[in-house]
Enzyme design. Structure first.
Site, short mmCIF file in Angstrom:
data_model
loop_
_atom_site.label_atom_id
_atom_site.label_comp_id
_atom_site.label_asym_id
_atom_site.label_seq_id
_atom_site.Cartn_x
_atom_site.Cartn_y
_atom_site.Cartn_z
N TRP A 149 2.40 3.00 -2.39
CA TRP A 149 2.06 3.94 -3.47
C TRP A 149 0.65 4.49 -3.27
O TRP A 149 0.40 5.67 -3.51
CB TRP A 149 2.19 3.25 -4.83
CG TRP A 149 3.60 3.18 -5.32
CD1 TRP A 149 4.73 3.04 -4.57
CD2 TRP A 149 4.05 3.27 -6.68
NE1 TRP A 149 5.84 3.02 -5.37
CE2 TRP A 149 5.46 3.15 -6.66
CE3 TRP A 149 3.39 3.41 -7.89
CZ2 TRP A 149 6.22 3.18 -7.83
CZ3 TRP A 149 4.15 3.43 -9.07
CH2 TRP A 149 5.55 3.32 -9.03
N LYS A 154 6.67 -0.01 -13.79
CA LYS A 154 7.98 -0.59 -13.51
C LYS A 154 8.47 -1.42 -14.70
O LYS A 154 7.72 -2.24 -15.25
CB LYS A 154 7.93 -1.47 -12.27
CG LYS A 154 9.27 -2.12 -11.92
CD LYS A 154 9.17 -3.12 -10.79
CE LYS A 154 8.99 -2.44 -9.46
NZ LYS A 154 8.99 -3.41 -8.34
N ASP A 186 -4.41 -5.92 -6.01
CA ASP A 186 -3.27 -6.81 -5.84
C ASP A 186 -3.80 -8.19 -5.50
O ASP A 186 -4.85 -8.32 -4.86
CB ASP A 186 -2.33 -6.34 -4.72
CG ASP A 186 -0.92 -6.89 -4.88
OD1 ASP A 186 -0.75 -8.13 -4.81
OD2 ASP A 186 0.02 -6.11 -5.08
N GLY A 207 0.76 -1.25 0.00
CA GLY A 207 0.00 0.00 0.00
C GLY A 207 0.79 1.29 0.00
O GLY A 207 0.20 2.36 0.14
N ASP A 263 -5.96 -10.84 -8.81
CA ASP A 263 -4.83 -10.81 -9.74
C ASP A 263 -5.23 -9.93 -10.93
O ASP A 263 -6.23 -10.20 -11.59
CB ASP A 263 -4.51 -12.23 -10.21
CG ASP A 263 -3.24 -12.33 -11.03
OD1 ASP A 263 -2.83 -11.30 -11.63
OD2 ASP A 263 -2.66 -13.41 -11.11
N ASP A 308 3.43 -0.80 -10.09
CA ASP A 308 4.69 -1.24 -9.48
C ASP A 308 4.69 -2.76 -9.43
O ASP A 308 5.32 -3.36 -8.57
CB ASP A 308 4.83 -0.64 -8.08
CG ASP A 308 6.28 -0.67 -7.58
OD1 ASP A 308 7.20 -0.65 -8.42
OD2 ASP A 308 6.48 -0.72 -6.35
#
Length: 238
Positions: free
Chosen positions: A88, A190, A109, A86, A125, A150
């Site tokens: 970000w 990322k 997530d 958590g 997911d 990320d």
């Protein structure tokens, strides 16, 4: 575990950080575990995250990116992909003022995440069937101003395989961003050093006014991670 301290230096923001710590009981740890433990003990961002009540040191990566590029504005709608634990989402919620009801932060997530003020989180997911539609249904009008990713797949130890996995996630996140962003929106994802894959770069350069790689100071110098920052989203002509 006993520790030995020596020296001192400045932490994030110029504050004094903890003394350098070495493990005296190194023989009890495998070399890789010892290196990880010492790095954690001496990492100023780990210390800062505990002091500031951040969920993770990763929060400072987004903070530093946003301090420089000014992406997170009050009232903005943000999607945070791969959000757990958590960090970000915390930064995003604070800066878009979602706690006050101005902005909105939607997080996803496959790992469970403790509730955060101003953050609507789902345990799912992102690559699962129906996940993208679920996220869109949570957005106020099905649109976002910023998509953050990320995400990282569990590592295998095989460099090429790990590179392909993380780039696959970055590509999926970018396509999702192109589906939900408003005109002028931004994407932060990322990637890994060695170059963003050509297909991903071609997509971003076609759909965004500016595309660049950034490596915030909080991203460890010995880490291969980079972030691709794309701003000025341009919807396809209809």
């Amino acid at each position: 575990m006993t520790k030995k301290a020596s020296g001192s230096s400045k932490g994030p923001g110029g504050g004094q950080r903890q003394m350098h710590v070495r493990l005296k009981t190194a023989r009890k740890h495998r070399p890789s575990s010892q290196r990880w433990l010492e790095r954690q003990l001496n990492d100023p961002y780990v210390a800062a995250s505990k002091r500031d009540g951040m969920r993770s040191r990763a929060a400072y990566k987004l903070k530093e990116i946003d301090d420089k590029h000014r992406l997170l504005k009050p009232g903005a709608v943000v999607v945070d992909l791969g959000a757990a634990p958590g960090g970000w989402s915390q930064i995003a919620a604070e800066r878009v003022q979602s706690v006050a009801g101005k902005g909105q932060v939607v997080a996803i997530d496959y790992l469970a995440m403790e509730p955060l003020p101003g953050v609507e989180a789902i345990e799912l997911d992102f690559t699962a069937e129906g996940a993208e539609a679920r996220l869109k249904s949570m957005l106020r009008d099905g649109r976002a101003d910023i998509v953050l990713s990320d995400m990282a797949a569990p590592t295998t130890g095989h460099t090429r395989t790990d590179h392909l996995r993380i780039m696959g996630l970055a590509e999926s996140a970018a396509y999702f961003a192109c589906d939900v962003l408003r005109p002028g929106g931004a994407f932060v994802g990322k990637v890994l050093q060695g170059g963003t894959e050509r297909e991903l770069l071609d997509l971003l350069k076609k759909r965004f006014a500016k595309v660049q790689h950034v490596k915030p100071p909080a991203s460890r110098a010995d880490s291969a991670e980079l972030y691709v920052l794309a701003t000025g989203f341009r919807p396809e002509s209809t």
